[in-house]
Design an enzyme around this catalytic site. Structure first.
Site, mmCIF file in Angstrom:
data_model
loop_
_atom_site.group_PDB
_atom_site.id
_atom_site.type_symbol
_atom_site.label_atom_id
_atom_site.label_comp_id
_atom_site.label_asym_id
_atom_site.label_seq_id
_atom_site.Cartn_x
_atom_site.Cartn_y
_atom_site.Cartn_z
ATOM 1 N N ASP A 13 0.819 -1.221 0.000
ATOM 2 C CA ASP A 13 0.000 0.000 0.000
ATOM 3 C C ASP A 13 0.852 1.270 0.000
ATOM 4 O OD1 ASP A 13 -2.453 -1.551 0.306
ATOM 5 O OD2 ASP A 13 -1.822 -1.846 2.378
ATOM 6 N N LYS A 16 2.386 2.102 -5.266
ATOM 7 C CA LYS A 16 3.076 1.576 -6.455
ATOM 8 C C LYS A 16 2.322 1.882 -7.732
ATOM 9 C CE LYS A 16 3.103 -2.456 -4.456
ATOM 10 N NZ LYS A 16 2.775 -2.044 -3.075
ATOM 11 N N HIS A 41 -4.023 -1.593 -6.609
ATOM 12 C CA HIS A 41 -3.332 -0.361 -6.969
ATOM 13 C C HIS A 41 -4.385 0.689 -7.293
ATOM 14 C CE1 HIS A 41 0.331 -2.473 -6.897
ATOM 15 N NE2 HIS A 41 0.418 -2.836 -8.160
ATOM 16 N N THR A 300 -8.346 -3.458 -1.905
ATOM 17 C CA THR A 300 -8.929 -4.772 -2.171
ATOM 18 C C THR A 300 -9.945 -5.182 -1.119
ATOM 19 O OG1 THR A 300 -6.947 -5.501 -3.344
ATOM 20 C CG2 THR A 300 -8.385 -7.222 -2.489
#
EC number: 6.3.4.4
Length: 432
Positions: A13, A16, A41, A300
């Site tokens: 986290d 990226k 992401h 997520t």
């Protein structure tokens, strides 16, 4: 031309997706090399559009870039198709997405076993996402996994799934008191899903190496972070793959001598999701501030992330095990308006000071952070585009982190948008 690895230097986290998006317009290939849909992401385009990606590489949002789901990834076919549809419904061209024939498929029995195992473990659970990632990697190592290429041959696929379910159904029924899965139904469902992605299956190892030989640039995008690596992370509170730079070669089929740079993504503070040691974790109003201001909720899972101050011990460790050449420091703007910003420069364990990562997990659990207090700044830095645009105290903070972490801070994120980035050194231009 080079292959560049982009990795998370903390517990995931770190931002990226933003880094990949920033570089994506100047590379020809973006490769996801490990993990599955247990990571997310977030990419914010200059238009303000927000995209949350879980399985597909972030480069899909950049026109002209070929994106690859590499052999080291575990692919949930349903998630893949849903994510493709979501992108296409928003006008994103997904035609340049390829999937390695040797990537493994994540199937319903993996998810079922993951969920019931976590419930069975109770207070001893690892804190997985429940997406079936671990059980799928277990099958890969046990050599009973299903590869993407298997959907091209019904007979082979049926034989493999029947063999796998002989064992899986025993586990589900006799240990967890759950219903057995019908191999025929699993096969038929998978073949139906495969109609939506079989045209994307390719020998991506050959394509990537051919591209490098032709002078093209490949960006290898890791998911999660260094401290979640199954070998180098805070085991057993880790993922089931290798997000570290060494995993990039294995999970893509690109030889290690092709890799010329490793870009580590560091958040200006620290977060992690799930169970496990976290020496700088905050339980006071400062932790609440970082969580709220930084929007620290998992892409997520939606789970609230645990928040803490920057940990230079972790950053130095990440530099060492990944061979990091450059850092991208994200979310510096979140620290604006703090009077002081503590930075962990070492640990105290049983009265003794150590400056490097403890050798054992029991020591890490007992580690007490040793802080260096740095002066904060009050200015809004979200419009800064050059390093000198930052307040002096913000610049000092970056330079101190650079010194402690052991690699050059080449880019600095001052907001979620692609354009909200300060580039101190061009990562691509600085490489051969």
């Amino acid at each position: 031309m080079p292959a560049i690895v982009l990795i998370g230097a903390q517990w995931g986290d770190e931002g990226k997706g933003k880094a990949t998006d920033l570089l994506g317009g100047r590379v020809q290939w973006v490769v996801r090399y490990q993990g599955g849909n247990n990571a997310g992401h977030t990419v914010v385009l200059p238009t303000g559009e927000n995209f949350a990606l879980h399985l597909i590489p972030s480069g899909v949002l950049t026109p002209g870039v070929t994106n690859v789901i590499g052999n080291g990834v575990v692919v949930d076919p349903g998630v893949l198709l849903d994510e493709l549809k979501g992108l296409e419904d928003r006008g994103v061209d997904t035609s340049r997405l390829l999937i390695s024939a040797d990537a493994h498929l994540l199937l319903p029995y993996h998810v079922a076993i993951d969920k019931v195992t976590e419930r069975y473990m109770g207070n001893k659970k690892i804190g997985t996402t429940g997406r079936g990632i671990g059980p799928c990697y277990q099958d890969k190592i046990a050599r009973i996994g299903i590869r993407v290429a298997d959907v091209l041959d019904r007979e082979v696929l049926t034989h493999k799934i029947e063999a796998a379910l002989e064992l899986k159904n025993q586990i589900l029924v006799k240990i967890y008191n759950r219903k057995a899965l019908d191999p025929h139904q699993v096969v038929e469902c998978l073949l139906e899903q495969a109609e939506g992605f079989r045209h994307r299956i390719a020998d991506t190892r050959l394509l990537l190496n051919t591209a490098l030989e032709a002078g093209e640039t490949v960006l290898l995008e890791g998911s999660q972070g260094t401290l979640l690596d199954v070998d180098h992370g805070t085991y057993p509170y880790v993922t089931s793959s290798n997000p570290t730079a060494g995993g990039a070669a294995v999970g893509s089929g690109i030889g290690p001598t092709r890799i010329t740079a490793v870009l580590g993504i560091l958040k200006a503070y620290t977060t992690r999701v799930g169970s496990g040691p976290f020496p700088t974790e905050l339980f006071d109003e400062n932790g609440e501030y970082l969580s709220k201001t930084g929007g620290e909720f998992g892409v997520t899972t939606g789970r609230r992330r645990r928040c803490g101050w920057f940990d230079a011990v972790v950053a130095r460790y990440a530099t060492r095990v990944n061979g990091i050449t450059d850092f991208f420091l994200t979310k510096l703007d979140v620290l604006s308006s703090l009077e002081t910003v503590p930075v962990c420069v070492g640990y105290r364990i049983d009265g003794a000071r150590i400056n490097e990562m403890p050798m054992t997990q029991s020591d890490l659990h007992r580690a007490e952070p040793i802080y260096e207090e740095l002066p904060g700044w009050w200015e809004d830095i979200s419009a800064a585009r050059e390093f000198d645009d930052l307040p002096a105290k913000a610049r000092d903070y970056v330079l101190r982190l650079e010194e402690l972490a052991g690699a050059h801070v080449s880019c600095i994120g001052v907001g979620p948008g692609r354009e909200q980035t300060i580039v101190r050194r061009d990562i691509l231009a600085a490489r051969p």
